[in-house]
Motif scaffolding. Structure first.
Motif, short mmCIF file in Angstrom:
data_model
loop_
_atom_site.label_atom_id
_atom_site.label_comp_id
_atom_site.label_asym_id
_atom_site.label_seq_id
_atom_site.Cartn_x
_atom_site.Cartn_y
_atom_site.Cartn_z
N VAL C 21 -32.45 -14.66 -4.02
CA VAL C 21 -32.88 -15.95 -4.57
C VAL C 21 -34.39 -16.18 -4.47
CG1 VAL C 21 -30.62 -17.01 -4.19
CG2 VAL C 21 -32.39 -17.24 -2.44
N ARG C 22 -35.14 -15.15 -4.05
CA ARG C 22 -36.58 -15.33 -3.81
C ARG C 22 -37.34 -15.73 -5.06
NH1 ARG C 22 -38.31 -9.77 -1.58
NH2 ARG C 22 -40.07 -11.02 -0.86
N ASP C 23 -36.81 -15.34 -6.22
CA ASP C 23 -37.52 -15.70 -7.45
C ASP C 23 -37.09 -17.07 -7.99
OD1 ASP C 23 -38.85 -13.27 -7.40
OD2 ASP C 23 -37.24 -12.26 -8.51
N ASP C 24 -36.10 -17.68 -7.35
CA ASP C 24 -35.58 -18.94 -7.86
C ASP C 24 -36.23 -20.16 -7.20
OD1 ASP C 24 -33.85 -17.50 -9.41
OD2 ASP C 24 -32.04 -17.97 -8.27
N PHE C 25 -36.42 -20.09 -5.88
CA PHE C 25 -36.72 -21.30 -5.14
C PHE C 25 -38.10 -21.25 -4.48
CE2 PHE C 25 -32.01 -20.85 -4.78
CZ PHE C 25 -31.69 -21.93 -5.58
N VAL C 26 -38.76 -22.40 -4.44
CA VAL C 26 -40.03 -22.54 -3.74
C VAL C 26 -39.92 -23.77 -2.83
CG1 VAL C 26 -42.51 -23.00 -3.99
CG2 VAL C 26 -41.31 -21.60 -5.69
N ILE C 27 -40.28 -23.60 -1.56
CA ILE C 27 -40.36 -24.76 -0.66
C ILE C 27 -41.68 -25.47 -0.94
CG2 ILE C 27 -40.36 -25.56 1.74
CD1 ILE C 27 -39.01 -22.93 2.55
N GLU C 28 -41.60 -26.70 -1.44
CA GLU C 28 -42.82 -27.44 -1.75
C GLU C 28 -43.38 -28.11 -0.50
OE1 GLU C 28 -44.20 -28.19 -5.17
OE2 GLU C 28 -43.14 -26.31 -5.53
N SER C 29 -42.50 -28.72 0.28
CA SER C 29 -42.97 -29.34 1.52
C SER C 29 -41.80 -29.55 2.46
CB SER C 29 -43.64 -30.70 1.23
OG SER C 29 -42.68 -31.63 0.79
N ILE C 30 -42.07 -29.55 3.74
CA ILE C 30 -41.06 -29.89 4.74
C ILE C 30 -41.70 -30.73 5.84
CG2 ILE C 30 -39.64 -27.80 4.47
CD1 ILE C 30 -40.88 -26.82 7.15
N ASP C 31 -40.89 -31.59 6.43
CA ASP C 31 -41.25 -32.13 7.73
C ASP C 31 -39.91 -32.17 8.48
OD1 ASP C 31 -39.89 -34.58 7.15
OD2 ASP C 31 -41.72 -35.47 6.35
N GLY C 32 -39.76 -32.89 9.51
CA GLY C 32 -38.50 -32.81 10.25
C GLY C 32 -37.35 -33.55 9.58
N VAL C 33 -37.64 -34.36 8.55
CA VAL C 33 -36.60 -35.17 7.91
C VAL C 33 -36.50 -34.89 6.40
CG1 VAL C 33 -35.86 -37.54 7.41
CG2 VAL C 33 -36.79 -36.98 9.66
N ASN C 34 -37.63 -34.80 5.74
CA ASN C 34 -37.65 -34.65 4.28
C ASN C 34 -38.09 -33.26 3.85
OD1 ASN C 34 -37.16 -37.55 3.54
ND2 ASN C 34 -38.94 -37.74 4.90
N THR C 35 -37.37 -32.71 2.86
CA THR C 35 -37.69 -31.39 2.33
C THR C 35 -37.75 -31.51 0.81
OG1 THR C 35 -36.57 -30.27 4.14
CG2 THR C 35 -36.80 -29.03 2.08
N VAL C 36 -38.77 -30.91 0.20
CA VAL C 36 -38.86 -30.87 -1.27
C VAL C 36 -38.80 -29.41 -1.70
CG1 VAL C 36 -40.22 -31.50 -3.30
CG2 VAL C 36 -40.24 -32.98 -1.27
N MET C 37 -37.84 -29.10 -2.59
CA MET C 37 -37.65 -27.72 -3.07
C MET C 37 -37.72 -27.70 -4.59
SD MET C 37 -36.59 -25.51 -0.55
CE MET C 37 -35.80 -24.25 -1.53
N ARG C 38 -38.25 -26.62 -5.13
CA ARG C 38 -38.33 -26.43 -6.57
C ARG C 38 -37.40 -25.30 -7.01
NH1 ARG C 38 -42.52 -26.97 -10.47
NH2 ARG C 38 -43.70 -28.01 -8.81
N LEU C 39 -36.66 -25.52 -8.08
CA LEU C 39 -35.96 -24.43 -8.76
C LEU C 39 -36.80 -24.04 -9.97
CD1 LEU C 39 -33.50 -22.55 -9.35
CD2 LEU C 39 -32.53 -24.44 -10.67
N LYS C 40 -37.31 -22.82 -9.95
CA LYS C 40 -38.11 -22.33 -11.09
C LYS C 40 -37.14 -21.94 -12.20
CE LYS C 40 -40.40 -19.26 -8.63
NZ LYS C 40 -41.37 -18.17 -8.34
N VAL C 41 -36.90 -22.88 -13.09
CA VAL C 41 -35.85 -22.71 -14.09
C VAL C 41 -36.21 -21.57 -15.06
CG1 VAL C 41 -34.64 -23.82 -16.01
CG2 VAL C 41 -35.08 -25.10 -13.90
N ALA C 42 -35.28 -20.62 -15.18
CA ALA C 42 -35.47 -19.47 -16.07
C ALA C 42 -34.22 -19.32 -16.93
CB ALA C 42 -35.71 -18.21 -15.24
N GLU C 43 -34.30 -18.43 -17.88
CA GLU C 43 -33.20 -18.19 -18.82
C GLU C 43 -31.84 -18.09 -18.11
OE1 GLU C 43 -33.61 -18.30 -22.03
OE2 GLU C 43 -31.49 -17.91 -22.44
N ARG C 44 -31.82 -17.38 -16.97
CA ARG C 44 -30.53 -17.13 -16.29
C ARG C 44 -29.89 -18.39 -15.71
NH1 ARG C 44 -34.58 -15.41 -13.40
NH2 ARG C 44 -34.88 -16.04 -11.23
N HIS C 45 -30.65 -19.49 -15.61
CA HIS C 45 -30.08 -20.73 -15.07
C HIS C 45 -29.52 -21.64 -16.15
CE1 HIS C 45 -33.44 -19.74 -12.14
NE2 HIS C 45 -32.34 -19.58 -11.44
#
Lengths: 139, 139, 139, 139
Positions: C21-45
């Motif tokens: 899944v390394r090409d799918d997801f990017v961790i945008e930010s984390i702290d101890g409570v909130n996490t923001v993740m990106r799905l890099k949408v590509a043809e296969r999704h």
């Protein structure tokens, strides 16, 4: 997959630990996997129009999963609900008890998972379905 | 409670509208209430340790509910998933296909509700349970 | 309520344990409570019509909850999803990445509970909501 | 995103259509998106040990989603719950009211989706989270 408590043991236990619901629920049958519970529908369970309230159906699903779990692990009053989901699919019939058919799908070391279908007595189209997860305290 | 599409119709329809999943899923059997679907487990469905990934199990549950709904309403490609819940209960067996047993609990005017149990082929302890709600477009 | 891993630690860890899944997801930010993740949408999704598939959205919600949990407990690759529910509310916009905002609501001894909202990038109306329960292995 | 009913309108309407819960719930505030509801915890809501019962928390989540929906669509008493999921995360504090914070995530033509966090008054760690789906009758 054998029950470790009889229907009579469980009925007596429920009445002792949840005296406030003794007039609501009847254990119809248990084995180690399947549990059948009745909600004796009374005025206090109803919403306008004669339908059974959501909290009453939630309560029936919840106690069914509790009994299904205890039937296998014995008297662990501290077992608590950690999660559930429900779909409300049809309006219960006025003046009929509700019957829950619960199936214990998993009994793990720390969690049990139970699936429940709820019917108006005498009907074979379910009014609601639920799944309940219970947390089991460590020995 | 009768299916309006045959297994062959539905298979051909699925392959046309979802070409990207044609190598993943096989409709084993349908009637108007019960649907059995197979996920042909391949390398791309696995996580480290040989277990089937969560998204693959979600996909199997989702397509099973879709097929169970279409079997009764006919080809409505716009039918969309609006809600689901799942419990992941056991680790799937390595090297086995997953078999989903889906039961259509309700087919209403605007919603269908399906309950699904997923098994490793040849085992009778479910690896996951799911329920899926589909929105049905107005005629 | 403090994170015990940095974004860089978690990114490196995810790529090692989930290389698929390394090409799918990017961790945008984390702290101890909130996490923001990106799905890099590509043809296969995608599904026909350009919408992101249900399994892809499930995968995004799942990995967001996993990262939110690991950020607090450290590298516990055996942490597994035990339950989830999702509502699919709007069609994702074609050609946009999906952004998940995850909030860790509970970190207990044996379970974590995370709530997730998923947006098409640049929009403030959520396309889906999810909650995920992870089981945490005993030390 | 504007409310079409005031807090006073909604309070009066609730008391009329659900007279049996008038002593349980108070609408603290509404706008078109966020609703805050109080459960005035009394003896009848308790389980042994002083904890608030699951059905009482379900009822609070359910009425909060109902009010959040009505605030936008007006008096549609036939609006009914079709689905929900809940996670029970902490034991409510004895002797405290429960406060629900509900957010209307979607108001569609036939469905509304609301996300709810429930707190013991004065605490900022949620005791439960819920999501509720309401079916909206066609005009």
């Amino acid at each position: 997959m054998q029950a470790v408590m009889t229907k009579e043991d469980l009925t007596e236990f429920l009445e002792r630990v949840f005296p406030q619901v003794r007039d609501d629920f009847v254990i119809e049958s248990i084995d180690g996997v399947n549990t059948v519970m009745r909600l004796k529908v009374a005025e206090r369970h109803l919403r306008p129009g004669g339908t059974v309230s959501g909290p009453s159906m939630f309560g029936l699903a919840d106690v069914s999963a509790y009994v299904a779990t205890l039937a296998r692990i014995g008297k662990e009053a501290l077992t608590v609900t950690t999660g559930c989901s429900m779909d409300f699919m049809r309006k219960p019939e006025a003046g009929k008890d509700l019957i829950a058919h619960a199936t214990l799908l998993k009994l793990g070391r720390t969690l049990s998972v139970t699936s429940i279908l709820i019917y108006s007595e005498g009907s074979d189209a379910p009014v609601a379905r639920a799944n309940m997860t219970y947390s089991i305290p460590p020995k």
